[in-house]
Design an enzyme around this catalytic site. Structure first.
Site, PDB file in Angstrom:
ATOM      1  N   SER A   9      48.784 -52.862  -2.648  1.00 57.43           N
ATOM      2  CA  SER A   9      48.309 -54.356  -2.191  1.00 57.43           C
ATOM      3  C   SER A   9      48.886 -55.183  -3.346  1.00 57.43           C
ATOM      4  O   SER A   9      48.635 -54.790  -4.560  1.00 57.43           O
ATOM      5  CB  SER A   9      46.719 -54.473  -2.353  1.00 57.43           C
ATOM      6  OG  SER A   9      46.469 -55.660  -2.418  1.00 57.43           O
ATOM      7  N   HIS A  34      50.920 -54.105   1.618  1.00 58.48           N
ATOM      8  CA  HIS A  34      49.591 -54.608   1.937  1.00 58.48           C
ATOM      9  C   HIS A  34      49.241 -56.027   1.068  1.00 58.48           C
ATOM     10  O   HIS A  34      49.736 -56.220   0.299  1.00 58.48           O
ATOM     11  CB  HIS A  34      48.606 -53.669   1.772  1.00 58.48           C
ATOM     12  CG  HIS A  34      47.369 -54.176   2.065  1.00 58.48           C
ATOM     13  ND1 HIS A  34      46.821 -53.860   3.316  1.00 58.48           N
ATOM     14  CD2 HIS A  34      46.210 -55.024   1.611  1.00 58.48           C
ATOM     15  CE1 HIS A  34      45.583 -54.295   3.624  1.00 58.48           C
ATOM     16  NE2 HIS A  34      45.195 -54.871   2.565  1.00 58.48           N
ATOM     17  N   ASP A  36      46.644 -59.012   1.079  1.00 61.91           N
ATOM     18  CA  ASP A  36      45.458 -59.619   0.804  1.00 61.91           C
ATOM     19  C   ASP A  36      45.119 -61.059   1.178  1.00 61.91           C
ATOM     20  O   ASP A  36      45.566 -61.716   0.033  1.00 61.91           O
ATOM     21  CB  ASP A  36      44.550 -59.034  -0.312  1.00 61.91           C
ATOM     22  CG  ASP A  36      44.283 -57.489  -0.144  1.00 61.91           C
ATOM     23  OD1 ASP A  36      43.565 -56.945   0.679  1.00 61.91           O
ATOM     24  OD2 ASP A  36      44.642 -56.740  -1.236  1.00 61.91           O
ATOM     25  N   MET A  38      43.099 -64.369   1.401  1.00 61.74           N
ATOM     26  CA  MET A  38      41.874 -64.669   1.107  1.00 61.74           C
ATOM     27  C   MET A  38      42.116 -66.533   1.242  1.00 61.74           C
ATOM     28  O   MET A  38      42.895 -67.195   0.652  1.00 61.74           O
ATOM     29  CB  MET A  38      41.317 -64.580  -0.074  1.00 61.74           C
ATOM     30  CG  MET A  38      41.474 -62.927  -0.411  1.00 61.74           C
ATOM     31  SD  MET A  38      40.826 -62.466  -1.944  1.00 61.74           S
ATOM     32  CE  MET A  38      41.254 -60.734  -1.667  1.00 61.74           C
ATOM     33  N   HIS A  68      46.143 -58.240   6.012  1.00 63.20           N
ATOM     34  CA  HIS A  68      44.623 -58.213   6.204  1.00 63.20           C
ATOM     35  C   HIS A  68      44.043 -59.622   5.689  1.00 63.20           C
ATOM     36  O   HIS A  68      44.189 -60.114   4.687  1.00 63.20           O
ATOM     37  CB  HIS A  68      44.065 -57.314   4.938  1.00 63.20           C
ATOM     38  CG  HIS A  68      42.656 -57.353   4.796  1.00 63.20           C
ATOM     39  ND1 HIS A  68      42.012 -56.829   3.677  1.00 63.20           N
ATOM     40  CD2 HIS A  68      41.576 -57.831   5.790  1.00 63.20           C
ATOM     41  CE1 HIS A  68      40.693 -56.955   3.985  1.00 63.20           C
ATOM     42  NE2 HIS A  68      40.662 -57.331   5.083  1.00 63.20           N
ATOM     43  N   MET A  70      41.484 -62.318   5.539  1.00 63.93           N
ATOM     44  CA  MET A  70      40.157 -62.495   5.309  1.00 63.93           C
ATOM     45  C   MET A  70      39.904 -64.224   5.161  1.00 63.93           C
ATOM     46  O   MET A  70      39.795 -64.709   4.154  1.00 63.93           O
ATOM     47  CB  MET A  70      39.842 -62.048   3.712  1.00 63.93           C
ATOM     48  CG  MET A  70      39.711 -60.449   3.628  1.00 63.93           C
ATOM     49  SD  MET A  70      39.601 -59.732   2.005  1.00 63.93           S
ATOM     50  CE  MET A  70      41.590 -59.634   1.591  1.00 63.93           C
ATOM     51  N   MET A 139      36.586 -51.218   4.580  1.00 62.05           N
ATOM     52  CA  MET A 139      36.649 -51.668   3.309  1.00 62.05           C
ATOM     53  C   MET A 139      35.369 -50.846   2.468  1.00 62.05           C
ATOM     54  O   MET A 139      34.425 -50.583   2.687  1.00 62.05           O
ATOM     55  CB  MET A 139      36.033 -53.215   3.244  1.00 62.05           C
ATOM     56  CG  MET A 139      36.954 -53.820   4.051  1.00 62.05           C
ATOM     57  SD  MET A 139      38.719 -54.116   3.236  1.00 62.05           S
ATOM     58  CE  MET A 139      38.153 -54.778   1.443  1.00 62.05           C
ATOM     59  N   ASP A 177      40.398 -49.186   2.130  1.00 61.68           N
ATOM     60  CA  ASP A 177      41.154 -50.339   1.091  1.00 61.68           C
ATOM     61  C   ASP A 177      39.758 -50.629   0.189  1.00 61.68           C
ATOM     62  O   ASP A 177      38.615 -51.084   0.413  1.00 61.68           O
ATOM     63  CB  ASP A 177      41.454 -51.703   1.926  1.00 61.68           C
ATOM     64  CG  ASP A 177      41.866 -52.732   0.882  1.00 61.68           C
ATOM     65  OD1 ASP A 177      41.882 -52.451  -0.383  1.00 61.68           O
ATOM     66  OD2 ASP A 177      42.114 -53.961   1.190  1.00 61.68           O
TER      67      ASP A 177
END
Length: 226
Positions: A9, A34, A36, A38, A68, A70, A139, A177
């Site tokens: 990540s 990966h 993330d 947000m 991913h 979020m 998660m 993750d």
């Protein structure tokens, strides 16, 4: 299972030299990059957007990019990441008004799709969409920040999803993750995971974060998976 995949990540990478960091982990044997993503709304943090994904593609990264999301709502940003070069796009069912529609939007945008389950999110969201998901992401921490400790209860959730996947007959990757490190990756694999996201477990070692270090830590993870 012989097709274990490691997905560092970039949340824990050195953003001042992100292209080099990604090149190094891929050269050391990582399989997937990966992201993330947000939004400071669905989770209390703000990270990166499609421009970073596009920049890594322009830099020359050809490995799969696993995004991913979020974010809430998710549908608006899906086409942007697809255009920027995402390979997988996963999202949280709580952040979509229509899970089936969001999964179809990802496929229609040319990417593989997936659902993400927080520690307290029930697996019932999978009941009617197993034929539409290419990845399930469990998660093992509460989303929002890197560097958290693995929540052991995630192992039972992984076992339940592995059973669902095996019984479905579909080709679905099972990703984990949160708090994944060399000292627990074998236990996680034994529960049924085949794709492993690691942020601080790979990145974030200061001056040690070079190709030699990545060879060592990724090699150690591979050894634990044998």
């Amino acid at each position: 299972m012989s097709d274990y995949m490691l997905a560092p990540s970039i949340l824990s990478a050195d953003f001042a030299r992100l292209g080099e960091e990604v090149d190094n982990v891929l050269a050391a044997g990582a399989d997937i990059v990966h992201f993330d993503v947000m939004d400071n709304h669905y989770v209390p943090n703000l990270t990166i957007g499609p421009l970073v994904c596009e920049a890594l593609r322009k830099h020359g990264v050809t490995a799969p990019i696993d995004v991913h999301l979020m974010v809430d709502p998710v549908d608006r940003i899906i086409p942007d990441f697809a255009t920027a070069g995402a390979s997988y796009i996963t999202f949280h069912p709580e952040a979509s008004g229509h899970v089936d529609r969001s999964l179809q939007l990802i496929h229609n945008s040319g990417c593989k799709s997936g659902l993400v389950f927080n520690p307290a999110t029930p697996l019932s969201h999978l009941d009617y969409v197993m034929d539409k998901v290419d990845m399930v992401l469990i998660m093992s921490v509460n989303p929002g920040f890197g560097g958290q400790s693995f929540i052991p209860a995630a192992l039972d959730k992984i076992r339940q999803v592995r059973q669902r996947i095996d019984e479905s007959g579909f080709d679905i990757r099972l990703e984990i993750d949160g708090g994944v490190k060399a000292d627990n990756i074998a236990q996680i694999a034994a529960a049924g995971a085949d794709t492993f996201v690691a942020g601080s477990g790979i990145f974030g070692k200061g001056q040690e974060s070079d190709l030699h270090y990545y060879d060592s830590i990724i090699g150690e993870m591979r050894t634990q998976l044998k």
